[in-house]
Design an enzyme around this catalytic site. Structure first.
Site, PDB file in Angstrom:
ATOM      1  N   SER A   1      59.625 -85.804  -5.753  1.00  0.00           N
ATOM      2  CA  SER A   1      58.537 -86.549  -5.090  1.00  0.00           C
ATOM      3  C   SER A   1      57.202 -85.911  -5.446  1.00  0.00           C
ATOM      4  O   SER A   1      56.936 -84.759  -5.078  1.00  0.00           O
ATOM      5  CB  SER A   1      58.725 -86.507  -3.572  1.00  0.00           C
ATOM      6  OG  SER A   1      57.501 -86.828  -2.946  1.00  0.00           O
TER       7      SER A   1
ATOM      8  N   HIS B   1      59.633 -89.994  -7.989  1.00  0.00           N
ATOM      9  CA  HIS B   1      59.580 -90.626  -6.660  1.00  0.00           C
ATOM     10  C   HIS B   1      58.124 -90.665  -6.194  1.00  0.00           C
ATOM     11  O   HIS B   1      57.463 -89.628  -6.130  1.00  0.00           O
ATOM     12  CB  HIS B   1      60.446 -89.817  -5.700  1.00  0.00           C
ATOM     13  CG  HIS B   1      60.574 -90.395  -4.324  1.00  0.00           C
ATOM     14  ND1 HIS B   1      61.445 -91.419  -4.022  1.00  0.00           N
ATOM     15  CD2 HIS B   1      59.948 -90.089  -3.161  1.00  0.00           C
ATOM     16  CE1 HIS B   1      61.365 -91.714  -2.727  1.00  0.00           C
ATOM     17  NE2 HIS B   1      60.454 -90.916  -2.185  1.00  0.00           N
TER      18      HIS B   1
ATOM     19  N   ASP C   1      55.627 -91.664  -3.183  1.00  0.00           N
ATOM     20  CA  ASP C   1      55.566 -91.953  -1.747  1.00  0.00           C
ATOM     21  C   ASP C   1      54.264 -92.656  -1.395  1.00  0.00           C
ATOM     22  O   ASP C   1      53.202 -92.043  -1.361  1.00  0.00           O
ATOM     23  CB  ASP C   1      55.675 -90.642  -0.960  1.00  0.00           C
ATOM     24  CG  ASP C   1      57.083 -90.090  -0.971  1.00  0.00           C
ATOM     25  OD1 ASP C   1      58.004 -90.825  -0.583  1.00  0.00           O
ATOM     26  OD2 ASP C   1      57.267 -88.926  -1.383  1.00  0.00           O
TER      27      ASP C   1
ATOM     28  N   MET D   1      52.068 -94.321   1.340  1.00  0.00           N
ATOM     29  CA  MET D   1      51.895 -94.345   2.811  1.00  0.00           C
ATOM     30  C   MET D   1      50.544 -94.950   3.145  1.00  0.00           C
ATOM     31  O   MET D   1      49.553 -94.708   2.449  1.00  0.00           O
ATOM     32  CB  MET D   1      51.956 -92.925   3.368  1.00  0.00           C
ATOM     33  CG  MET D   1      53.222 -92.166   2.996  1.00  0.00           C
ATOM     34  SD  MET D   1      53.302 -90.577   3.832  1.00  0.00           S
ATOM     35  CE  MET D   1      54.698 -89.818   2.997  1.00  0.00           C
TER      36      MET D   1
ATOM     37  N   HIS E   1      58.540 -95.630  -3.141  1.00  0.00           N
ATOM     38  CA  HIS E   1      59.003 -95.650  -1.747  1.00  0.00           C
ATOM     39  C   HIS E   1      57.852 -96.142  -0.870  1.00  0.00           C
ATOM     40  O   HIS E   1      56.899 -95.416  -0.630  1.00  0.00           O
ATOM     41  CB  HIS E   1      59.429 -94.212  -1.370  1.00  0.00           C
ATOM     42  CG  HIS E   1      59.886 -94.049   0.034  1.00  0.00           C
ATOM     43  ND1 HIS E   1      60.143 -92.815   0.582  1.00  0.00           N
ATOM     44  CD2 HIS E   1      60.158 -94.953   1.022  1.00  0.00           C
ATOM     45  CE1 HIS E   1      60.548 -92.961   1.843  1.00  0.00           C
ATOM     46  NE2 HIS E   1      60.549 -94.250   2.128  1.00  0.00           N
TER      47      HIS E   1
ATOM     48  N   MET F   1      56.128 -96.870   2.338  1.00  0.00           N
ATOM     49  CA  MET F   1      56.076 -96.619   3.781  1.00  0.00           C
ATOM     50  C   MET F   1      54.803 -97.285   4.284  1.00  0.00           C
ATOM     51  O   MET F   1      53.809 -96.632   4.612  1.00  0.00           O
ATOM     52  CB  MET F   1      56.078 -95.102   4.046  1.00  0.00           C
ATOM     53  CG  MET F   1      57.438 -94.471   3.791  1.00  0.00           C
ATOM     54  SD  MET F   1      57.361 -92.690   3.557  1.00  0.00           S
ATOM     55  CE  MET F   1      56.969 -92.630   1.809  1.00  0.00           C
TER      56      MET F   1
ATOM     57  N   MET G   1      66.798 -91.701   5.141  1.00  0.00           N
ATOM     58  CA  MET G   1      65.771 -90.689   5.402  1.00  0.00           C
ATOM     59  C   MET G   1      66.386 -89.551   6.214  1.00  0.00           C
ATOM     60  O   MET G   1      66.988 -89.789   7.265  1.00  0.00           O
ATOM     61  CB  MET G   1      64.595 -91.285   6.199  1.00  0.00           C
ATOM     62  CG  MET G   1      63.716 -92.262   5.446  1.00  0.00           C
ATOM     63  SD  MET G   1      62.934 -91.607   3.955  1.00  0.00           S
ATOM     64  CE  MET G   1      62.005 -90.198   4.571  1.00  0.00           C
TER      65      MET G   1
ATOM     66  N   ASP H   1      66.343 -88.594   1.297  1.00  0.00           N
ATOM     67  CA  ASP H   1      64.947 -88.171   1.157  1.00  0.00           C
ATOM     68  C   ASP H   1      64.514 -87.387   2.389  1.00  0.00           C
ATOM     69  O   ASP H   1      64.533 -87.927   3.498  1.00  0.00           O
ATOM     70  CB  ASP H   1      64.086 -89.438   0.990  1.00  0.00           C
ATOM     71  CG  ASP H   1      62.622 -89.138   0.734  1.00  0.00           C
ATOM     72  OD1 ASP H   1      62.238 -87.956   0.650  1.00  0.00           O
ATOM     73  OD2 ASP H   1      61.859 -90.123   0.609  1.00  0.00           O
TER      74      ASP H   1
END
Ligand code: DX5
Ligand code: ZN
Length: 234
Positions: free
Chosen positions: A10, A35, A37, A39, A68, A70, A141, A179
């Site tokens: 990540s 990966h 992330d 957000m 990913h 979020m 998660m 993760d």
């Protein structure tokens, strides 16, 4: 189902001032994915990276980009990430009602990407069932989403086993990704339970030698996976 465990570092834990070097290190170490992330400060408290970075990463590396999401509004943003060059896009079951979850998975696949559904630690496996037969991957998660560097929530490996069981019951075989707090000690636990893809933030990028850290985690996970398969007589 019996492919070797892959590591998805990540980049939330990478050095943004020298991202190129960090990507080169994980490429050389044999990472399976990058990966990313995403957000939005709504679905999770933190605010991180988005479409422009994915666009640049897709030009800078041949590794598949595992995005990913979020975010509170995945349906709106999925096409942006498809266009930006994502290879795989993960949406959270908690961000969407059942109909929209089905719609999101279809939208991701129509865009030519692999689709994944993610479950927060408190979300039961049942929340993934409406799309379990249609996704390429399920993300379990093992920390509350939002921040890197958290401790693995003990027992998360049980949910990995439940996802594997539910998939088998349905005749589906999505990859299982884990993760949060995955490193040398926790990777074997989740790999033995059936995880195929391990996201590692701090355990890789906060290490003195990220490439060596990646290789050791991968080796430990793979050994545990093979031992569990042998014990199960498979
Ligand atoms: C947490 C993110 C993770 C995180 C992993 O919300 O989804 O990908 O960056 O970091 P570590 O491995 O340090 O827990
Ligand atoms: Zn993540």
């Amino acid at each position: 189902m019996f492919q070797p465990v892959k590591i998805a570092p990540s980049i939330l834990s990478a050095n943004f001032m020298d991202l190129k070097a960090d990507i080169a290190a994980i490429e050389e170490a044999g990472a399976g994915y990058v990966h990313v992330d995403v957000m939005d400060g709504h679905f999770v408290p933190n605010l991180t990276m988005g479409v422009p970075l994915v666009k640049q990463l897709s030009r800078a590396t041949d590794l598949p980009l595992d995005v990913h999401l979020m975010i509170a509004n995945p349906l709106e943003q999925i096409p942006w990430f498809v266009d930006a060059g994502a290879d795989s896009i993960t949406v959270h079951a908690e961000a969407l009602g059942v109909e929209d979850l089905v719609r999101a998975v279809a939208l991701i696949r129509q865009g030519g990407c692999r689709a994944a559904v993610s479950l927060k630690p408190g979300t039961p496996v049942e929340a993934a069932l409406p799309v379990l037969g249609d996704v390429d991957m399920v993300l379990v998660m093992s920390v509350e989403p939002g921040f890197s560097g958290q401790r693995y929530i003990q027992g998360s490996e049980r949910k990995v086993a439940q996802v594997a069981e539910a998939s088998r019951a349905l005749g589906a075989a999505p990859l299982i990704q884990v993760d949060g707090g995955i490193g040398l000690e926790t990777a074997p636990l989740v790999a033995a339970a059936g995880a195929d893809v391990l996201v590692c933030g701090n355990a890789v990028f906060a290490a003195d030698d990220p490439a060596a850290a990646l290789r050791s985690i991968e080796a430990a996970a793979e050994a545990a996976r093979l031992a569990a398969l042998a014990a199960a007589g498979e």
